[in-house]
Design an enzyme around this catalytic site. Structure first.
Site, PDB file in Angstrom:
ATOM      1  N   ASN A  34       0.043   4.143   1.452  1.00 57.46           N
ATOM      2  CA  ASN A  34      -0.403   2.837   0.812  1.00 57.46           C
ATOM      3  C   ASN A  34       0.284   1.713   1.798  1.00 57.46           C
ATOM      4  O   ASN A  34       1.151   2.073   2.708  1.00 57.46           O
ATOM      5  CB  ASN A  34       0.324   2.344  -0.418  1.00 57.46           C
ATOM      6  CG  ASN A  34      -0.217   3.326  -1.400  1.00 57.46           C
ATOM      7  OD1 ASN A  34      -1.255   3.445  -1.750  1.00 57.46           O
ATOM      8  ND2 ASN A  34       0.650   3.942  -2.050  1.00 57.46           N
ATOM      9  N   HIS A  35      -0.433   0.730   1.862  1.00 55.97           N
ATOM     10  CA  HIS A  35       0.087  -0.474   2.849  1.00 55.97           C
ATOM     11  C   HIS A  35       1.333  -0.821   1.918  1.00 55.97           C
ATOM     12  O   HIS A  35       1.390  -1.245   0.882  1.00 55.97           O
ATOM     13  CB  HIS A  35      -1.062  -1.792   2.758  1.00 55.97           C
ATOM     14  CG  HIS A  35      -1.968  -1.389   3.828  1.00 55.97           C
ATOM     15  ND1 HIS A  35      -1.682  -1.546   5.010  1.00 55.97           N
ATOM     16  CD2 HIS A  35      -3.270  -1.450   3.733  1.00 55.97           C
ATOM     17  CE1 HIS A  35      -2.924  -1.518   5.792  1.00 55.97           C
ATOM     18  NE2 HIS A  35      -3.718  -1.529   4.798  1.00 55.97           N
TER      19      HIS A  35
END
Ligand code: CTP
Ligand code: CA
Length: 221
Positions: A34-35
Site C-alpha cells: 500500500n502507499h
C-alpha cells in the site's frame, strides 16, 4: 533539548503504535503493498515518547529514521505485524494503528522467481487477519484502541462503521481526496471520531495532528 519543552503528561502509559505499509510477498523479487510513508505513525510515536510514555513502534518498511527513546519492532508482512502486535498488546494502555495493512496477500508464494510467459497471469489472493478487529474483540478493560481510516468516499459513514465493527474507542479519518491529506505529505487533514464526538481538524503538520490526537486520547483514559 526539545524533549524539555513537553509536559510529561503521558508518563507511566504504555503505548503501542503501528506505522508504515506491509509487504505481501509474491516471489523473491516481487510484492504487493500500500502507499504509506509511515510519517503519521512515526510522528505519533515520537510525540508520545516526548510526553513521557513508554512507546513501542511496530513498523513496516519505511525510509524514516527511527524515533529516539522508542522500542522499534520492524516487520514486513501483515502476518508479521499481527504477531508482533498481538504478542505485546495485553500490557498496553493505548494502541494506535496508523499502519497501512494489506487486506489480501498472495495465497501461494513462490521460492523461485516466477518467469514471465507469453500469456497473462493472475494471482490468487487470500485475506489477511484484521489486526485491529482482533484487538477490539478481546479488548481488556481500560485499554484504549485507536484506528485510522483511509477513504476516498463516504468517509464519515465508513469510518463510523469501522469504529463500531472493530469495537474501537476512536478512529481518525483521512479523506485521500483532500489536498494536504494522506500519504506522501508532511501535513494531514483528519476528523477524529468517537462514539459521541466528531471533530474535524484544520490542515496541520503530522506532528501537530499527533499532539492533538494524543490530547483527545488522554482526556479519555
Ligand atoms: N487494519 C488492521 N488490520 C488489517 C487491516 C486494517 O489492523 N488487516 C487497521 C488499520 O491499521 C487501520 C484500520 O484497521 O487502523 C482501518 O483500516 P482501513 O484499511 O481504513 O479499513 P479496513 O477495515 O481494512 O476496510 P477497507 O480497507 O475495506 O476500507
Ligand atoms: Ca484496508
Amino acid at each position: 533539548l526539545m524533549a524539555c519543552a513537553f509536559e510529561k503528561d503521558m508518563a507511566g502509559k504504555k503505548v503501542l503504535v503501528t506505522a508504515g505499509p506491509t509487504q505481501e510477498r509474491i516471489d523473491p523479487v516481487r510484492y504487493i503493498t500500500n502507499h504509506s510513508t509511515g510519517r503519521m505513525g512515526y510522528s505519533i510515536a515520537k510525540i508520545c515518547a516526548l510526553r513521557g510514555a513508554e512507546v513501542t513502534l511496530v513498523t513496516g518498511q519505511t525510509a524514516l529514521e527511527p524515533p529516539l527513546f522508542v522500542d522499534v519492532v520492524p516487520v514486513v508482512s501483515a502476518r508479521d505485524m499481527y504477531e508482533a502486535v498481538v504478542e505485546r498488546s495485553v500490557e498496553m494502555d493505548v494502541i494506535i494503528k496508523a499502519a497501512a495493512v494489506a487486506d489480501y496477500r498472495p495465497a501461494v508464494t513462490s521460492d523461485e522467481k516466477i518467469k514471465k510467459s507469453d500469456g497473462d497471469m493472475a494471482i490468487d489472493m487470500e485475506r489477511t487477519d484484521d489486526i485491529l478487529g482482533y484487538l477490539g474483540s478481546c479488548k481488556k478493560p481500560g485499554q484504549f484502541l485507536c484506528g485510522f481510516s483511509m477513504e476516498t468516499q463516504n468517509m464519515l459513514e465508513n469510518s463510523r462503521a469501522k469504529l463500531r465493527k472493530k469495537n474501537l474507542d476512536m478512529i481518525v479519518a483521512n479523506n485521500l481526496k483532500v489536498k494536504g491529506a494522506g500519504f506522501g505529505t508532511d501535513t494531514n487533514v483528519v476528523t477524529i471520531i468517537t462514539a459521541d464526538m466528531e471533530k474535524e481538524l484544520e490542515l496541520m503538520s503530522k506532528d501537530e495532528v499527533a499532539a492533538r490526537l494524543l490530547d483527545e486520547i488522554l482526556a479519555r483514559i
